[in-house]
Motif scaffolding. Structure first.
Motif, PDB file in Angstrom:
ATOM      1  N   ASP A 467      -8.118  -5.499 109.862  1.00 29.14           N
ATOM      2  CA  ASP A 467      -9.215  -4.541 109.765  1.00 29.14           C
ATOM      3  C   ASP A 467     -10.203  -4.738 110.916  1.00 29.14           C
ATOM      4  OD1 ASP A 467     -11.291  -2.890 108.962  1.00 29.14           O
ATOM      5  OD2 ASP A 467     -11.997  -4.260 107.404  1.00 29.14           O
ATOM      6  N   TRP A 468     -10.554  -5.998 111.212  1.00 27.31           N
ATOM      7  CA  TRP A 468     -11.525  -6.253 112.280  1.00 27.31           C
ATOM      8  C   TRP A 468     -10.920  -6.048 113.670  1.00 27.31           C
ATOM      9  CZ3 TRP A 468     -16.524  -6.382 112.760  1.00 27.31           C
ATOM     10  CH2 TRP A 468     -17.301  -6.495 111.610  1.00 27.31           C
ATOM     11  N   HIS A 513      -3.339  -0.295  98.492  1.00 29.14           N
ATOM     12  CA  HIS A 513      -2.955   0.599  99.587  1.00 29.14           C
ATOM     13  C   HIS A 513      -4.028   0.648 100.666  1.00 29.14           C
ATOM     14  CE1 HIS A 513      -0.018   1.877  96.557  1.00 29.14           C
ATOM     15  NE2 HIS A 513       0.697   2.311  97.570  1.00 29.14           N
ATOM     16  N   GLU A 514      -5.278   0.373 100.311  1.00 30.44           N
ATOM     17  CA  GLU A 514      -6.310   0.262 101.339  1.00 30.44           C
ATOM     18  C   GLU A 514      -6.029  -0.942 102.229  1.00 30.44           C
ATOM     19  OE1 GLU A 514     -10.459   0.870 100.194  1.00 30.44           O
ATOM     20  OE2 GLU A 514      -9.743   1.497  98.220  1.00 30.44           O
ATOM     21  N   ALA A 515      -5.605  -2.061 101.614  1.00 31.32           N
ATOM     22  CA  ALA A 515      -5.280  -3.256 102.399  1.00 31.32           C
ATOM     23  C   ALA A 515      -4.056  -3.009 103.283  1.00 31.32           C
ATOM     24  CB  ALA A 515      -5.039  -4.435 101.464  1.00 31.32           C
ATOM     25  N   ARG A 516      -3.094  -2.266 102.799  1.00 32.27           N
ATOM     26  CA  ARG A 516      -1.923  -1.935 103.620  1.00 32.27           C
ATOM     27  C   ARG A 516      -2.329  -1.023 104.771  1.00 32.27           C
ATOM     28  NH1 ARG A 516       2.811  -1.101  98.992  1.00 32.27           N
ATOM     29  NH2 ARG A 516       1.835  -2.461  97.460  1.00 32.27           N
ATOM     30  N   ALA A 517      -3.266  -0.121 104.496  1.00 35.19           N
ATOM     31  CA  ALA A 517      -3.777   0.720 105.583  1.00 35.19           C
ATOM     32  C   ALA A 517      -4.483  -0.132 106.634  1.00 35.19           C
ATOM     33  CB  ALA A 517      -4.726   1.770 105.018  1.00 35.19           C
ATOM     34  N   ASN A 518      -5.193  -1.191 106.201  1.00 34.54           N
ATOM     35  CA  ASN A 518      -5.807  -2.107 107.165  1.00 34.54           C
ATOM     36  C   ASN A 518      -4.762  -2.733 108.076  1.00 34.54           C
ATOM     37  OD1 ASN A 518      -8.255  -1.592 105.974  1.00 34.54           O
ATOM     38  ND2 ASN A 518      -8.307  -3.492 104.780  1.00 34.54           N
ATOM     39  N   LEU A 519      -3.635  -3.147 107.486  1.00 32.15           N
ATOM     40  CA  LEU A 519      -2.554  -3.735 108.286  1.00 32.15           C
ATOM     41  C   LEU A 519      -2.040  -2.742 109.323  1.00 32.15           C
ATOM     42  CD1 LEU A 519      -0.514  -5.563 105.485  1.00 32.15           C
ATOM     43  CD2 LEU A 519      -1.897  -6.642 107.264  1.00 32.15           C
ATOM     44  N   ARG A 563      -8.938   6.300 103.700  1.00 32.64           N
ATOM     45  CA  ARG A 563      -8.475   5.138 104.475  1.00 32.64           C
ATOM     46  C   ARG A 563      -7.008   5.290 104.861  1.00 32.64           C
ATOM     47  NH1 ARG A 563     -11.002   1.549 107.723  1.00 32.64           N
ATOM     48  NH2 ARG A 563     -10.106  -0.554 107.624  1.00 32.64           N
ATOM     49  N   VAL A 564      -6.200   5.746 103.923  1.00 36.12           N
ATOM     50  CA  VAL A 564      -4.778   5.928 104.209  1.00 36.12           C
ATOM     51  C   VAL A 564      -4.565   7.057 105.221  1.00 36.12           C
ATOM     52  CG1 VAL A 564      -2.566   6.590 103.190  1.00 36.12           C
ATOM     53  CG2 VAL A 564      -4.038   4.954 102.013  1.00 36.12           C
ATOM     54  N   LEU A 565      -5.323   8.146 105.086  1.00 33.09           N
ATOM     55  CA  LEU A 565      -5.224   9.238 106.060  1.00 33.09           C
ATOM     56  C   LEU A 565      -5.595   8.765 107.462  1.00 33.09           C
ATOM     57  CD1 LEU A 565      -6.777  12.171 103.986  1.00 33.09           C
ATOM     58  CD2 LEU A 565      -4.414  12.031 104.805  1.00 33.09           C
ATOM     59  N   HIS A 566      -6.608   7.932 107.551  1.00 32.87           N
ATOM     60  CA  HIS A 566      -7.004   7.356 108.846  1.00 32.87           C
ATOM     61  C   HIS A 566      -5.864   6.538 109.447  1.00 32.87           C
ATOM     62  CE1 HIS A 566     -10.063   4.533 111.094  1.00 32.87           C
ATOM     63  NE2 HIS A 566      -9.286   5.206 111.913  1.00 32.87           N
TER      64      HIS A 566
END
Length: 713
Positions: A467-468, A513-519, A563-566
């Motif tokens: 994420d960072w 799924h937010e964490a997967r989007a971060n990955l 978040r997933v769309l991003h």
């Protein structure tokens, strides 16, 4: 294609503008580009039954004619009101409903699960029209714009008003306004692109006005929806792929005059079939279509020209980022109140960061939804910079949000110091280092080197680090470090953490799924910084995110969805797969369902009605035949009792009065009973209520007796 037209015969007979639906029938069959259509016009007594058995798989659309629901106590209005649940389910299953002008001010006309159709009085001039939002209903198959006029707008009682009513837009939660009057009042609405089904509401009496183009567009929209396939080139050359698409009902041919404007087709078509003649798709149109994520299919070689019997195509697939950007825009448009009142730091971070990305790369300048340039959002979120009992992870998320919104605010420095003092586990120095890089207190190369040497043992930690990486890359903090002499080596070392955990089979099952989007976002940044090997890991995660987004789009929380769309839009930017282009080709590869239609609109409805009545008669006759034997037996017993009871009474009376002067009545009484029996048998035989036919032995005997005592000429 089957379309049901609901009308009120009482209203049709008393209005000077009404023509019994003939103009509407003509528009549907000849001006809407719908192909073969079966029109059904149930009588007022049949409306309830028709609406009770609506199926989206059988009926494309239901159209309520002008003023068909005006009288609340009419049979038609009561039927529609009583079938509101069935109509709502029909919409949710993918059906279409068109409600034309109903002169019922300030009272609900049709109450559905998501929308309540209500009209209010309109004051002032209607013309010239104003376009509120670009939608396909104003472009396909005919152009409707500010210059459009009804041909009979100044005739009879309508006068110069054009419409007495406007739409009560606040009660249409699942719809958006596309056409307004000169005073800004809503005149035409259609369902939002995020809502299942197709509801169109018109305050304009389009059928009374003979407004052919706008009525045809509205009918086509509720029948087949927004066009998914556009066919280019002339219509004088046979092209099997184009003909197949047009026959399926999902395609429409591009106009030559005036030329079709792709910017007005919202949502954007998924597939364009190009031709090879002088009227093929213009170059600028092709660029626009690809930029909007479409697939362009151009046949290059046919079987009769190829020696091996193959067919050649040139397929160009545009980026899907545009579609993700439009979906994000629609999500934000329906949740603005929720965002400004939110205290959830993750929701604010996901929305703020995604909106900044989409506004910078995909949204047009007219879309004013960039949080860092919106004083309303900045003022509404000032209270969320820091709050009581804030954890280190919440502080990290809040720092990302408020650095974008108010980078010079002293509260930003307080957040950085809070993160540095916090105990965030064995990897706390990585998070503190990320905050320092953002504030300019630490060199990005130093932080990246520290990350490469750090031992990261869990997917959740890796997700926060990714994420960072993505956030600092978006703020242009990392490119210089990646371009340094040892930059590629450092990036490869960081990528090792991802490959190691993925290779060890680290579980993603319990990762949100937010964490997967971060990955995915972190891997996309690594890809742009030179780690091309990140491709494999990106495309391990993306298919599941796409599937999850499609399956739960109606129930997803704003935070997770945005978040997933991003993440998916970022993937299309750095490593497009083109998979959506293959899905677009399915629009012309599925079997075509052909329907047999009657010759004309009115004839079709009469034929359908006659067929239904004949089927009903057959059912009644079959039911009658099944009950005929016991019914006739009961009638026969009733006849015998009707004769036997008087005969018995006469017998007992004569026996008791045998020695009296009344004994002479015995013979006349018996003759009367016989005549009564014959009379009853004759009546019941003529009505077919006894099982003795005229050509049977009993029937012939009855006829002989009747002729002897009651001869007829």
């Amino acid at each position: 294609m089957r379309i049901v037209i609901i009308s009120d015969p009482l209203e049709s007979g008393r209005q000077i503008h009404s023509d019994g639906g003939s103009f509407l029938h003509e528009v549907i069959t000849g001006h809407s580009d719908l192909g073969r259509v079966t029109l059904v016009t149930p009588s007022e007594d049949e409306v309830a039954d028709e609406l009770s058995h609506l199926r989206a798989s059988e009926t494309a659309a239901v159209i309520f004619e002008t003023n068909s629901l005006r009288h609340p106590d009419s049979i038609v209005a009561r039927a529609a009101r009583g079938r509101a649940r069935e109509l709502s389910e029909y919409l949710q299953d993918g059906g279409g409903i068109l409600v034309l002008h109903q002169f019922v001010p300030d009272r609900p006309v049709l109450e559905l699960s998501t929308d309540t159709v209500t009209f209010t009085p309109h004051h002032g001039q209607v013309l010239p029209l104003t376009l509120d939002a670009p939608r396909s209903v104003l472009e396909v198959p005919h152009r409707v714009d500010e210059r459009s006029r009804p041909p009979s707008g100044s005739s009879s009682q309508l006068g110069e008003l054009v419409s007495w009513l406007a739409i009560e837009a606040e009660q249409l939660a699942g719809s958006e306004i596309v056409l307004r009057s000169a005073q800004g009042s809503p005149l035409l609405s259609v369902s939002s692109t995020e809502v299942a089904g197709r509801l169109a509401v018109s305050a304009l009496p389009l059928d009374w006005h003979r407004w052919r183009d706008l009525l045809a567009n509205a009918v086509r929209y509720v029948s087949v929806g927004d066009p998914q396939v556009i066919v280019w080139g002339g219509d004088d050359r046979y092209e099997p792929t184009a003909e197949r698409a047009l026959a399926s009902g999902t395609a429409v041919r591009a106009r030559q005059d005036p030329p079709t404007q792709l910017e007005r087709l919202v949502p954007a078509p998924l597939l364009h079939i190009d031709g090879d003649d002088d009227r093929q798709m213009p170059h600028h149109m092709r660029s626009t279509a690809l930029r909007r994520g479409a697939t362009v299919l151009r046949p290059t070689q046919r079987a009769q020209q190829a020696a091996d019997g193959t067919v050649g195509y040139a397929v160009t697939v545009g980026s899907a980022s545009y579609r993700y950007a439009q979906a994000a825009l629609a999500t934000l448009a329906t949740s603005e109140a929720e965002l400004t009142a939110a205290h959830d730091p993750y929701l604010l971070r996901n929305v703020t960061v995604a909106a900044e990305y989409f506004a910078r790369h995909h949204w047009s300048p007219q879309v004013r939804r960039r949080p860092s340039q919106d004083p309303k959002v900045i003022a509404a979120t000032v209270r969320t910079v820091q709050f009581q009992n804030m954890t280190a992870t919440s502080a990290l998320v809040s720092l990302q949000t408020h650095y974008l919104l108010r980078p010079e605010d002293p509260a930003i420095g307080n957040l950085v110091r809070m993160i540095q003092r916090s105990e965030a586990g064995p990897n706390g120095d990585l998070y503190a280092g990320a905050a320092q890089v953002l504030s300019g207190d630490l060199n990005a190369s130093t932080w990246l080197q520290r990350m490469g040497r750090q031992q990261i043992s869990s997917m959740s930690t890796l997700s926060r680090v990714a994420d960072w990486i993505a956030y600092l890359d978006a703020q242009d903090r990392l490119p210089q470090a990646a371009d340094a002499e040892d930059g590629s080596e450092i990036m490869a070392q960081i990528l090792t953490h991802f490959t190691r955990l993925f290779g060890e089979g680290a579980s993603l099952e319990h990762l949100s799924h937010e964490a997967r989007a971060n990955l995915v976002l972190g891997l996309c940044s690594l890809h742009e910084l030179g780690c091309l090997q990140a491709d494999d890991l990106i495309h391990q995660l993306v298919p599941e995110l796409e599937l999850w987004l499609g399956e739960h789009r109606e129930t997803l929380h704003v935070s997770a969805r945005i978040r997933v769309l991003h993440a998916l839009a970022r993937t299309e930017e750095v490593s497009p797969s083109g998979a959506h282009g293959i899905q677009a080709l399915e629009l012309v590869s599925s079997p075509i369902e052909r329907e047999i239609a009657a010759e004309s609109g009115v004839g079709e409805s009469l034929a359908a009605r006659n067929k239904r009545l004949l089927e009903k008669i057959d059912l009644l006759e079959e039911s009658g035949r099944s009950r005929q034997a016991p019914y006739r037996l009961g009638v026969s017993c009733a006849v015998l009792l009707a004769v036997a009871i008087p005969a018995m009474l006469a017998f007992f009376a004569v026996r008791e009065l045998g020695g009296s002067d009344y004994s002479d009545l015995l013979i006349p009484a018996l003759v009367g009973c016989v005549l009564l029996l014959l009379g009853l048998l004759t009546v019941f035989q003529r009505r077919g209520l006894i099982p003795w036919t005229s050509d049977s032995a009993i029937g012939r005997t009855i006829n002989d007796l009747r002729q002897r005592f009651w001869p007829t000429t």
